[in-house]
Scaffold this motif. Structure first.
Motif, PDB file in Angstrom:
ATOM      1  N   ALA A  48     113.421  36.903 -67.975  1.00  0.00           N
ATOM      2  CA  ALA A  48     113.218  37.747 -66.661  1.00  0.00           C
ATOM      3  C   ALA A  48     113.346  39.346 -67.206  1.00  0.00           C
ATOM      4  O   ALA A  48     114.132  39.611 -68.157  1.00  0.00           O
ATOM      5  N   ALA A  49     112.809  40.188 -66.491  1.00  0.00           N
ATOM      6  CA  ALA A  49     112.890  41.688 -66.633  1.00  0.00           C
ATOM      7  C   ALA A  49     112.864  42.221 -65.220  1.00  0.00           C
ATOM      8  O   ALA A  49     112.359  41.669 -64.482  1.00  0.00           O
ATOM      9  N   ILE A  50     113.297  43.639 -65.288  1.00  0.00           N
ATOM     10  CA  ILE A  50     113.406  44.360 -64.115  1.00  0.00           C
ATOM     11  C   ILE A  50     113.522  45.993 -64.608  1.00  0.00           C
ATOM     12  O   ILE A  50     114.132  46.063 -65.246  1.00  0.00           O
ATOM     13  N   THR A  51     112.667  46.794 -63.851  1.00  0.00           N
ATOM     14  CA  THR A  51     112.508  47.925 -64.016  1.00  0.00           C
ATOM     15  C   THR A  51     113.855  48.418 -63.332  1.00  0.00           C
ATOM     16  O   THR A  51     114.607  48.002 -62.225  1.00  0.00           O
ATOM     17  N   ILE A  52     114.682  49.729 -64.051  1.00  0.00           N
ATOM     18  CA  ILE A  52     115.755  50.251 -63.360  1.00  0.00           C
ATOM     19  C   ILE A  52     115.794  50.513 -61.856  1.00  0.00           C
ATOM     20  O   ILE A  52     116.756  50.472 -60.987  1.00  0.00           O
ATOM     21  N   ASP A  53     114.528  51.006 -61.538  1.00  0.00           N
ATOM     22  CA  ASP A  53     114.313  51.233 -59.993  1.00  0.00           C
ATOM     23  C   ASP A  53     114.235  50.091 -59.239  1.00  0.00           C
ATOM     24  O   ASP A  53     114.294  50.334 -57.989  1.00  0.00           O
ATOM     25  N   GLY A  54     114.185  48.980 -59.932  1.00  0.00           N
ATOM     26  CA  GLY A  54     113.928  47.794 -59.074  1.00  0.00           C
ATOM     27  C   GLY A  54     112.521  47.280 -58.537  1.00  0.00           C
ATOM     28  O   GLY A  54     112.115  46.568 -57.916  1.00  0.00           O
ATOM     29  N   ASP A  55     111.519  48.355 -58.845  1.00  0.00           N
ATOM     30  CA  ASP A  55     110.310  48.106 -58.244  1.00  0.00           C
ATOM     31  C   ASP A  55     109.499  46.990 -58.853  1.00  0.00           C
ATOM     32  O   ASP A  55     108.590  46.645 -58.189  1.00  0.00           O
ATOM     33  N   THR A  56     109.640  46.716 -60.009  1.00  0.00           N
ATOM     34  CA  THR A  56     108.867  45.730 -60.727  1.00  0.00           C
ATOM     35  C   THR A  56     109.886  44.671 -61.291  1.00  0.00           C
ATOM     36  O   THR A  56     110.810  44.904 -62.005  1.00  0.00           O
ATOM     37  N   VAL A  59     109.772  36.851 -63.776  1.00  0.00           N
ATOM     38  CA  VAL A  59     110.402  35.825 -64.509  1.00  0.00           C
ATOM     39  C   VAL A  59     109.405  34.965 -65.299  1.00  0.00           C
ATOM     40  O   VAL A  59     108.219  35.102 -64.846  1.00  0.00           O
ATOM     41  N   ARG A  60     109.813  34.214 -66.260  1.00  0.00           N
ATOM     42  CA  ARG A  60     108.837  33.194 -66.836  1.00  0.00           C
ATOM     43  C   ARG A  60     108.794  32.151 -66.047  1.00  0.00           C
ATOM     44  O   ARG A  60     109.401  31.903 -65.151  1.00  0.00           O
ATOM     45  N   PRO A  61     107.494  31.532 -65.986  1.00  0.00           N
ATOM     46  CA  PRO A  61     107.158  30.490 -65.222  1.00  0.00           C
ATOM     47  C   PRO A  61     108.029  29.365 -64.906  1.00  0.00           C
ATOM     48  O   PRO A  61     108.131  28.817 -63.797  1.00  0.00           O
ATOM     49  N   SER A  62     108.727  28.963 -65.986  1.00  0.00           N
ATOM     50  CA  SER A  62     109.341  27.847 -65.918  1.00  0.00           C
ATOM     51  C   SER A  62     110.768  27.915 -65.188  1.00  0.00           C
ATOM     52  O   SER A  62     111.338  26.923 -64.617  1.00  0.00           O
ATOM     53  N   LYS A  64     110.432  30.406 -62.389  1.00  0.00           N
ATOM     54  CA  LYS A  64     110.105  31.088 -61.014  1.00  0.00           C
ATOM     55  C   LYS A  64     110.505  30.077 -60.037  1.00  0.00           C
ATOM     56  O   LYS A  64     110.400  28.902 -59.865  1.00  0.00           O
ATOM     57  N   GLY A  65     111.028  30.717 -58.840  1.00  0.00           N
ATOM     58  CA  GLY A  65     111.370  30.068 -57.816  1.00  0.00           C
ATOM     59  C   GLY A  65     113.039  29.509 -57.942  1.00  0.00           C
ATOM     60  O   GLY A  65     113.632  29.017 -56.852  1.00  0.00           O
ATOM     61  N   ARG A  66     113.524  29.631 -58.927  1.00  0.00           N
ATOM     62  CA  ARG A  66     114.746  29.248 -59.196  1.00  0.00           C
ATOM     63  C   ARG A  66     115.804  30.293 -59.627  1.00  0.00           C
ATOM     64  O   ARG A  66     116.979  30.370 -59.304  1.00  0.00           O
ATOM     65  N   PHE A  67     115.182  31.218 -60.363  1.00  0.00           N
ATOM     66  CA  PHE A  67     115.961  32.258 -61.007  1.00  0.00           C
ATOM     67  C   PHE A  67     115.528  33.536 -60.252  1.00  0.00           C
ATOM     68  O   PHE A  67     114.315  33.730 -60.074  1.00  0.00           O
ATOM     69  N   THR A  68     116.460  34.512 -60.039  1.00  0.00           N
ATOM     70  CA  THR A  68     116.142  36.007 -59.539  1.00  0.00           C
ATOM     71  C   THR A  68     116.614  37.082 -60.545  1.00  0.00           C
ATOM     72  O   THR A  68     117.937  36.598 -60.413  1.00  0.00           O
ATOM     73  N   ILE A  69     116.117  37.910 -60.608  1.00  0.00           N
ATOM     74  CA  ILE A  69     116.711  38.748 -61.227  1.00  0.00           C
ATOM     75  C   ILE A  69     116.925  40.199 -60.430  1.00  0.00           C
ATOM     76  O   ILE A  69     116.164  40.283 -59.463  1.00  0.00           O
ATOM     77  N   LEU A  70     118.056  40.661 -60.370  1.00  0.00           N
ATOM     78  CA  LEU A  70     118.394  41.815 -59.563  1.00  0.00           C
ATOM     79  C   LEU A  70     119.246  42.773 -60.373  1.00  0.00           C
ATOM     80  O   LEU A  70     119.586  42.569 -61.570  1.00  0.00           O
ATOM     81  N   ARG A  71     119.326  44.009 -59.632  1.00  0.00           N
ATOM     82  CA  ARG A  71     119.980  45.193 -60.348  1.00  0.00           C
ATOM     83  C   ARG A  71     120.905  45.832 -59.416  1.00  0.00           C
ATOM     84  O   ARG A  71     120.244  46.356 -58.359  1.00  0.00           O
ATOM     85  N   ASP A  72     121.799  46.626 -59.932  1.00  0.00           N
ATOM     86  CA  ASP A  72     122.548  47.499 -58.949  1.00  0.00           C
ATOM     87  C   ASP A  72     122.469  48.772 -59.615  1.00  0.00           C
ATOM     88  O   ASP A  72     123.037  49.082 -60.681  1.00  0.00           O
ATOM     89  N   SER A  73     121.412  49.678 -59.674  1.00  0.00           N
ATOM     90  CA  SER A  73     121.186  50.780 -60.291  1.00  0.00           C
ATOM     91  C   SER A  73     122.547  51.772 -60.331  1.00  0.00           C
ATOM     92  O   SER A  73     122.715  52.644 -61.181  1.00  0.00           O
TER      93      SER A  73
END
Length: 120
Positions: A48-56, A59-62, A64-73
């Motif tokens: 998974a990946a996330i931009t530091i601003d959280g806008d984008t 996650v990998r297909p396998s 998806k729906g189970r894992f969530t990527i989050l950030r606290d900038s």
């Protein structure tokens, strides 16, 4: 940039874990953060990946729906919320960070890895 990953452990199938990755040093230069994993006997793979601003985020297909990527900038910290874990999710999980001049999906900065083991 230094990355410190934590939160791995042993969990039964169907359970959950939350991984954390805290960035320090020149963290303000980070543009993208992500997670990779390396299952036993296999190559490291992107999760998974996330931009530091959280806008984008993605996650990998396998997962998806189970894992969530989050950030606290504000804290330069990234999380991977992993629900409904499966035995095939067993791996060492690594956090990754990229700055503007790096491949956003595989920067030069790596955390030390945290073991996730899912029992059936």
């Amino acid at each position: 940039v230094q990355l410190q990953a934590s939160g791995g452990g042993l969990v039964q199938a169907g359970g959950y874990l939350r991984l954390s990755c805290a960035a320090s040093g020149d963290a303000v230069s980070i543009t993208t953060m992500g997670w990779y994993r390396q299952p036993p006997g296999k190559e490291r793979e992107w999760v998974a990946a996330i931009t530091i601003d959280g806008d984008t985020k993605s996650v990998r297909p396998s997962v998806k729906g189970r894992f969530t990527i989050l950030r606290d900038s504000a804290k330069y910290t990234m999380y991977l919320q992993m629900n409904n874990l499966r035995p095939e999710d067993t791996a060492v999980y690594y956090c990754n960070a990229a700055t503007r001049d790096m491949d956003p999906l595989m920067g030069d900065y790596w955390g030390q890895g945290t073991q996730v083991t899912v029992s059936s």
